[in-house]
Write an enzyme that holds these catalytic residues in place. Structure first.
Site, short mmCIF file in Angstrom:
data_model
loop_
_atom_site.label_atom_id
_atom_site.label_comp_id
_atom_site.label_asym_id
_atom_site.label_seq_id
_atom_site.Cartn_x
_atom_site.Cartn_y
_atom_site.Cartn_z
N ARG A 15 0.71 -1.22 -0.13
CA ARG A 15 -0.02 -0.06 -0.03
C ARG A 15 0.89 1.43 0.24
O ARG A 15 1.15 2.05 -1.18
CB ARG A 15 -1.01 0.04 1.24
CG ARG A 15 -1.96 1.03 1.21
CD ARG A 15 -1.67 2.41 1.54
NE ARG A 15 -1.19 2.62 2.72
CZ ARG A 15 -0.52 3.57 3.25
NH1 ARG A 15 -0.68 4.69 2.35
NH2 ARG A 15 0.12 3.70 4.45
N HIS A 207 5.78 4.48 12.60
CA HIS A 207 5.64 4.52 11.22
C HIS A 207 6.61 5.41 10.86
O HIS A 207 6.39 6.75 10.60
CB HIS A 207 4.12 4.69 10.92
CG HIS A 207 3.93 4.85 9.29
ND1 HIS A 207 3.04 4.05 8.43
CD2 HIS A 207 4.35 5.63 8.34
CE1 HIS A 207 3.02 4.13 7.28
NE2 HIS A 207 4.00 5.46 7.15
N CYS A 240 4.26 9.17 0.13
CA CYS A 240 3.05 9.58 -0.17
C CYS A 240 2.93 10.81 -1.27
O CYS A 240 3.71 11.62 -1.28
CB CYS A 240 2.47 10.22 1.23
SG CYS A 240 0.72 10.94 0.93
P1 HMG Z 1 -12.81 14.75 -2.55
O1 HMG Z 1 -12.69 14.92 -4.09
O2 HMG Z 1 -12.96 15.57 -1.63
O3 HMG Z 1 -14.15 13.40 -2.40
O4 HMG Z 1 -11.86 13.54 -2.13
P2 HMG Z 1 -15.67 13.80 -2.77
O5 HMG Z 1 -16.40 13.10 -1.57
O6 HMG Z 1 -15.93 15.27 -3.27
O7 HMG Z 1 -15.92 12.86 -3.99
C1 HMG Z 1 -15.24 13.14 -5.31
C2 HMG Z 1 -15.22 12.01 -6.08
O8 HMG Z 1 -14.33 10.77 -5.65
C3 HMG Z 1 -16.60 11.26 -6.31
O9 HMG Z 1 -16.56 10.84 -7.44
C4 HMG Z 1 -16.62 10.06 -5.47
O10 HMG Z 1 -17.59 9.35 -5.81
C5 HMG Z 1 -15.24 9.83 -5.38
P3 HMG Z 1 -17.14 11.55 -9.05
O11 HMG Z 1 -18.54 11.95 -8.76
O12 HMG Z 1 -16.15 12.62 -9.13
O13 HMG Z 1 -16.96 10.50 -9.99
N1 HMG Z 1 -14.92 9.09 -4.31
C6 HMG Z 1 -14.15 7.76 -3.85
N2 HMG Z 1 -13.98 6.98 -4.94
C7 HMG Z 1 -13.47 5.83 -4.56
N3 HMG Z 1 -13.17 5.41 -3.33
C8 HMG Z 1 -13.62 6.48 -2.23
C9 HMG Z 1 -14.06 7.62 -2.84
N4 HMG Z 1 -14.43 8.61 -1.97
C10 HMG Z 1 -14.95 9.64 -3.13
N5 HMG Z 1 -13.18 6.21 -1.18
C11 HMG Z 1 -10.92 11.74 -0.67
C12 HMG Z 1 -11.76 13.02 -0.81
C13 HMG Z 1 -10.53 11.38 0.73
C14 HMG Z 1 -11.86 10.69 -1.31
C15 HMG Z 1 -9.66 12.02 -1.49
O14 HMG Z 1 -8.82 12.88 -0.85
C16 HMG Z 1 -8.53 10.88 -1.45
O15 HMG Z 1 -8.97 9.50 -1.99
N6 HMG Z 1 -7.60 10.83 -0.72
C17 HMG Z 1 -6.66 9.67 -0.44
C18 HMG Z 1 -5.13 10.18 -0.49
C19 HMG Z 1 -4.18 9.35 -0.22
O16 HMG Z 1 -4.80 8.05 -0.66
N7 HMG Z 1 -3.02 9.53 0.25
C20 HMG Z 1 -2.25 8.46 0.56
C21 HMG Z 1 -2.55 7.60 1.75
S1 HMG Z 1 -2.13 8.68 3.29
C22 HMG Z 1 -0.45 8.15 3.59
O17 HMG Z 1 0.15 7.54 2.93
C23 HMG Z 1 0.18 8.34 4.89
C24 HMG Z 1 0.35 7.35 5.79
O18 HMG Z 1 1.26 6.30 5.26
C25 HMG Z 1 0.99 7.56 7.10
C26 HMG Z 1 2.13 8.47 6.88
O19 HMG Z 1 3.16 8.11 6.30
O20 HMG Z 1 1.81 9.64 7.36
C27 HMG Z 1 -1.03 6.47 6.15
MG MG Z 2 3.25 6.43 5.07
#
Ligand code: HMG
Ligand code: MG
Length: 302
Positions: A15, A207, A240
């Protein structure tokens, strides 16, 4: 203070590791990576995330990967779920644990999940409730607990605040993440101490990204506080996409090599882990980003 006698590692390579790869990695390769990790003795694997494919295209195959892995009862498979939509999609694939992910930095929260810290907690609360009702465990990732690419240094009081919010909505355990790898041992200990005001030490994990080469030292510093759960990434994959400049997680091979040397039990077979790292590194067309893995591979060759 004595170090823990055993450590539990969650490999987040499939992931956190792969989410940042520009080239699309086929689901079959991700599935094989999970298989090799479990064969190496990993008992916890973070498999994928149910996020928007527009935000993180590499994770768009979440269903194919989760439904393709050959699950072992001895392994806990976790997935990231940022909102209700993500949780419902994930629930169908029966993860053992879901991860809601927030940040100690407002700016990073906006960049990563498009909402404030307070809004993120409002979104997470029903997800946590639904997961628990479905018998799924809940972890909370806390990003930017020592530094943020947009806000700079992060005060421990912000970690204290976020950990309290996570606890308040029923999150069972939390990850203290140094997302951009700027933490040094003293700073990391302060972020952990802030978290320990809300969660006992068995429910706090480290982490650490290794951008500045501090992740092993930070792991040791966390163990000095009694922390015995860690996330790392096979072959040091990762980063990320919303944390500019961040490189991969500390390599699982390096962590295991250090723990083996300290006589701390992990249940992981380092040789098989190196094979898993070589498998994914070969696929990506690069050398493993783990010094221990490179040394072991050189020794094998020579
Ligand atoms: P948004 O654009 O504000 O969401 O994104 P929305 O609710 O307005 O929806 C927009 C569109 O996204 C819609 O589709 C929804 O259906 C779709 P459209 O009508 O435009 O076709 N949608 C989704 N589709 C699939 N799965 C979903 C989903 N939710 C909405 N769950 C959102 C908000 C949270 C979805 C977006 O910002 C996002 O996906 N962010 C994820 C970013 C990410 O994955 N970052 C990396 C992980 S975090 C990390 O790596 C850190 C960590 O390792 C710890 C560390 O190291 O710090 C964990
Ligand atoms: Mg991370």
């Amino acid at each position: 203070m004595s170090l823990p006698s055993k450590v539990r590692i969650i490999d987040v390579g499939p992931r956190d590791g792969l989410q940042n790869e520009k080239q699309m990695v086929p689901a079959a390769v991700k599935i094989e990576l999970v298989q090799k990790l479990q064969e190496a003795g990993l008992k916890e694997i973070e498999v994928t995330s149910y996020v928007s494919p527009k935000w993180v295209p590499q994770m768009a195959d979440n269903h194919a990967v989760m439904s393709g892995i050959r699950r072992s009862k001895a392994v806990r498979y976790s997935v990231l779920t940022p909102n209700r939509r993500g949780f419902l999609d994930a629930e169908a694939d029966k993860p053992d644990e879901i991860v809601v992910f927030g940040a100690a930095s407002e700016a990073f929260s906006h960049r990563n999940i498009n909402c404030s810290i307070a809004e993120s907690i409002e979104r997470f609360a029903p997800v946590v409730e639904a997961a628990k009702a479905a018998g799924i465990a809940v972890r909370g990732a806390m990003s930017c607990t020592v530094g943020c690419p947009y806000e700079g240094d992060i005060a421990p009081s912000k970690v204290d605040y976020l950990a309290g919010l996570m606890k308040g909505i029923g999150v069972e355990r939390v990850d203290v993440a140094d997302t951009i790898g700027v933490g040094t041992p003293g700073k990391v200990q302060k972020a952990i101490e802030a978290t320990l005001k809300h969660f006992d030490v068995d429910h706090v994990s480290g982490h650490f990204h290794d951008t500045y080469g501090q992740a092993l030292a930070n792991t040791y510093a966390a163990m000095e506080l009694g922390v015995w759960n860690f996330q790392s990434s096979v072959s040091g994959l990762g980063g990320c996409p919303y944390a500019k400049g961040a490189t991969g997680n500390v390599a699982t091979e390096d962590v295991v090599f250090m723990l083996n040397g300290l006589g701390i039990e992990t249940g992981i077979d380092l040789d098989r882990l190196v094979d898993a790292g070589k498998f994914i590194s070969d696929h990506l067309g690069r050398k493993p980003q783990s010094l221990a893995a490179v040394a072991i591979l050189n020794k094998r060759a020579g």
